[in-house]
Structure formats: C-alpha cells, structure tokens
Design a protein around this motif. Sequence first.
Motif, PDB file in Angstrom:
ATOM      1  N   ARG A 297       0.842  -1.207   0.000  1.00  0.00           N
ATOM      2  CA  ARG A 297       0.000   0.000   0.000  1.00  0.00           C
ATOM      3  C   ARG A 297       0.872   1.250   0.000  1.00  0.00           C
ATOM      4  N   GLU A 298       1.922   1.206   0.789  1.00  0.00           N
ATOM      5  CA  GLU A 298       2.807   2.372   0.905  1.00  0.00           C
ATOM      6  C   GLU A 298       3.481   2.685  -0.430  1.00  0.00           C
ATOM      7  N   GLN A 299       3.920   1.642  -1.134  1.00  0.00           N
ATOM      8  CA  GLN A 299       4.555   1.856  -2.433  1.00  0.00           C
ATOM      9  C   GLN A 299       3.576   2.484  -3.418  1.00  0.00           C
ATOM     10  N   LEU A 300       2.360   1.960  -3.455  1.00  0.00           N
ATOM     11  CA  LEU A 300       1.391   2.491  -4.397  1.00  0.00           C
ATOM     12  C   LEU A 300       1.040   3.932  -4.044  1.00  0.00           C
ATOM     13  N   ALA A 301       0.825   4.199  -2.763  1.00  0.00           N
ATOM     14  CA  ALA A 301       0.495   5.560  -2.334  1.00  0.00           C
ATOM     15  C   ALA A 301       1.597   6.534  -2.744  1.00  0.00           C
ATOM     16  N   GLU A 302       2.836   6.118  -2.574  1.00  0.00           N
ATOM     17  CA  GLU A 302       3.961   6.978  -2.948  1.00  0.00           C
ATOM     18  C   GLU A 302       3.976   7.228  -4.456  1.00  0.00           C
ATOM     19  N   HIS A 303       3.750   6.181  -5.235  1.00  0.00           N
ATOM     20  CA  HIS A 303       3.763   6.318  -6.699  1.00  0.00           C
ATOM     21  C   HIS A 303       2.679   7.261  -7.206  1.00  0.00           C
ATOM     22  N   ILE A 304       1.538   7.302  -6.531  1.00  0.00           N
ATOM     23  CA  ILE A 304       0.457   8.176  -7.006  1.00  0.00           C
ATOM     24  C   ILE A 304       0.436   9.518  -6.276  1.00  0.00           C
ATOM     25  N   GLY A 305       1.372   9.726  -5.360  1.00  0.00           N
ATOM     26  CA  GLY A 305       1.481  11.009  -4.674  1.00  0.00           C
ATOM     27  C   GLY A 305       0.397  11.254  -3.637  1.00  0.00           C
ATOM     28  N   ARG A 306      -0.040  10.201  -2.966  1.00  0.00           N
ATOM     29  CA  ARG A 306      -1.055  10.329  -1.914  1.00  0.00           C
ATOM     30  C   ARG A 306      -0.505   9.723  -0.630  1.00  0.00           C
ATOM     31  N   VAL A 307      -1.041  10.143   0.506  1.00  0.00           N
ATOM     32  CA  VAL A 307      -0.589   9.589   1.779  1.00  0.00           C
ATOM     33  C   VAL A 307      -1.131   8.162   1.922  1.00  0.00           C
ATOM     34  N   PRO A 308      -0.350   7.288   2.552  1.00  0.00           N
ATOM     35  CA  PRO A 308      -0.781   5.889   2.679  1.00  0.00           C
ATOM     36  C   PRO A 308      -2.144   5.724   3.348  1.00  0.00           C
ATOM     37  N   ARG A 309      -2.457   6.557   4.333  1.00  0.00           N
ATOM     38  CA  ARG A 309      -3.743   6.432   5.033  1.00  0.00           C
ATOM     39  C   ARG A 309      -4.915   6.650   4.064  1.00  0.00           C
ATOM     40  N   PHE A 310      -4.813   7.672   3.222  1.00  0.00           N
ATOM     41  CA  PHE A 310      -5.876   7.943   2.256  1.00  0.00           C
ATOM     42  C   PHE A 310      -6.003   6.779   1.281  1.00  0.00           C
ATOM     43  N   TYR A 311      -4.859   6.291   0.786  1.00  0.00           N
ATOM     44  CA  TYR A 311      -4.909   5.166  -0.145  1.00  0.00           C
ATOM     45  C   TYR A 311      -5.538   3.941   0.526  1.00  0.00           C
ATOM     46  N   ALA A 312      -5.188   3.681   1.783  1.00  0.00           N
ATOM     47  CA  ALA A 312      -5.766   2.535   2.511  1.00  0.00           C
ATOM     48  C   ALA A 312      -7.279   2.696   2.637  1.00  0.00           C
ATOM     49  N   ASP A 313      -7.742   3.924   2.863  1.00  0.00           N
ATOM     50  CA  ASP A 313      -9.185   4.180   2.944  1.00  0.00           C
ATOM     51  C   ASP A 313      -9.878   3.891   1.611  1.00  0.00           C
ATOM     52  N   ILE A 314      -9.214   4.166   0.504  1.00  0.00           N
ATOM     53  CA  ILE A 314      -9.771   3.840  -0.814  1.00  0.00           C
ATOM     54  C   ILE A 314      -9.936   2.331  -0.935  1.00  0.00           C
ATOM     55  N   GLU A 315      -8.894   1.585  -0.564  1.00  0.00           N
ATOM     56  CA  GLU A 315      -8.971   0.124  -0.665  1.00  0.00           C
ATOM     57  C   GLU A 315     -10.055  -0.462   0.238  1.00  0.00           C
ATOM     58  N   ARG A 316     -10.279   0.153   1.387  1.00  0.00           N
ATOM     59  CA  ARG A 316     -11.309  -0.346   2.310  1.00  0.00           C
ATOM     60  C   ARG A 316     -12.710   0.125   1.913  1.00  0.00           C
ATOM     61  N   GLY A 317     -12.794   0.992   0.912  1.00  0.00           N
ATOM     62  CA  GLY A 317     -14.092   1.501   0.480  1.00  0.00           C
ATOM     63  C   GLY A 317     -14.639   2.575   1.397  1.00  0.00           C
ATOM     64  N   GLN A 318     -13.767   3.190   2.187  1.00  0.00           N
ATOM     65  CA  GLN A 318     -14.195   4.230   3.120  1.00  0.00           C
ATOM     66  C   GLN A 318     -13.992   5.630   2.568  1.00  0.00           C
ATOM     67  N   ALA A 319     -13.348   5.709   1.402  1.00  0.00           N
ATOM     68  CA  ALA A 319     -13.127   7.015   0.776  1.00  0.00           C
ATOM     69  C   ALA A 319     -13.291   6.872  -0.731  1.00  0.00           C
ATOM     70  N   GLY A 320     -13.875   7.888  -1.335  1.00  0.00           N
ATOM     71  CA  GLY A 320     -13.921   7.957  -2.783  1.00  0.00           C
ATOM     72  C   GLY A 320     -12.619   8.557  -3.273  1.00  0.00           C
ATOM     73  N   MET A 321     -12.512   8.761  -4.557  1.00  0.00           N
ATOM     74  CA  MET A 321     -11.282   9.333  -5.105  1.00  0.00           C
ATOM     75  C   MET A 321     -11.607  10.237  -6.275  1.00  0.00           C
ATOM     76  N   SER A 322     -10.729  11.172  -6.499  1.00  0.00           N
ATOM     77  CA  SER A 322     -10.890  12.066  -7.642  1.00  0.00           C
ATOM     78  C   SER A 322     -10.591  11.289  -8.917  1.00  0.00           C
ATOM     79  N   ILE A 323     -10.997  11.860 -10.025  1.00  0.00           N
ATOM     80  CA  ILE A 323     -10.700  11.241 -11.315  1.00  0.00           C
ATOM     81  C   ILE A 323      -9.188  11.173 -11.515  1.00  0.00           C
ATOM     82  N   GLU A 324      -8.484  12.210 -11.088  1.00  0.00           N
ATOM     83  CA  GLU A 324      -7.026  12.224 -11.203  1.00  0.00           C
ATOM     84  C   GLU A 324      -6.407  11.044 -10.440  1.00  0.00           C
ATOM     85  N   THR A 325      -6.874  10.810  -9.218  1.00  0.00           N
ATOM     86  CA  THR A 325      -6.361   9.696  -8.415  1.00  0.00           C
ATOM     87  C   THR A 325      -6.725   8.368  -9.063  1.00  0.00           C
TER      88      THR A 325
END
Length: 111
Positions: free
Chosen positions: A24-52
């Motif tokens: 998760r940390e590697q992917l978050a870094e590659h897309i320029g987002r914090v790992p916590r936000f990326y983890a929330d996307i994977e858990r379905g607790q956060a939506g994402m912008s089209i850019e993300t």
Amino acid sequence: MNTYDKKRVGQRIRARREALGLSREQLAEHIGRVPRFYADIERGQAGMSIETMLSIGGLLKMSPNEMLFGQDNDGTNHDEIENILAALNQCPEKQRKDALELLRLFLSAVG
C-alpha cells in the motif's frame, strides 16, 4: 445498470495491487497520496478524484471500467475471472491441473 460501489472498487484495486506485489505504501507513494488515504480507498471508506483514479489505473494497468465495474471496455468481466482464479488457487495441485485440462477440452470443443 452499473452503480458505484466503493467497497467493490477498493477490493478490485487491492487484488490487482497484491497480484503485482506492491505494498500500500509503495502504491500511495507512486500516485502522490498519503498511505492512510490510499488505505481508505482500498477499504471503500473514501472515494477518489478522477485524477487519483487515473493514477491508480495507470500504475495497476486497470481501465476505469475495470476498476469501477469489474468490466473492461471489451466487456470482459474481471470479477468473474478473479473468482475463478481464487477458486483454482484453493484447490490442491492435482485438482487444479485437472480443472485446467477440463477447461482446455471444453474451450477446444466450443471453438
């Protein structure tokens, strides 16, 4: 009708990330987002912008249709494919080889 299910989107993203051997940390870094936000996307607790979404899709080689609905632009249902692969991975090796042979036989008879 297709609906946006954040949990299913997150499951599809996580499955592809894990298949590619990324953390998760590697992917978050590659897309320029914090790992916590990326983890929330994977858990379905956060939506994402089209850019993300496009950044994740580009890195994981997923089309928006595949990510959002489990289907590629050509209509391939990746959720079904993942379910089949998961079932095969749970089988003992002999049973998996037998299942693959049956599938080959079936496909050659249909084609």
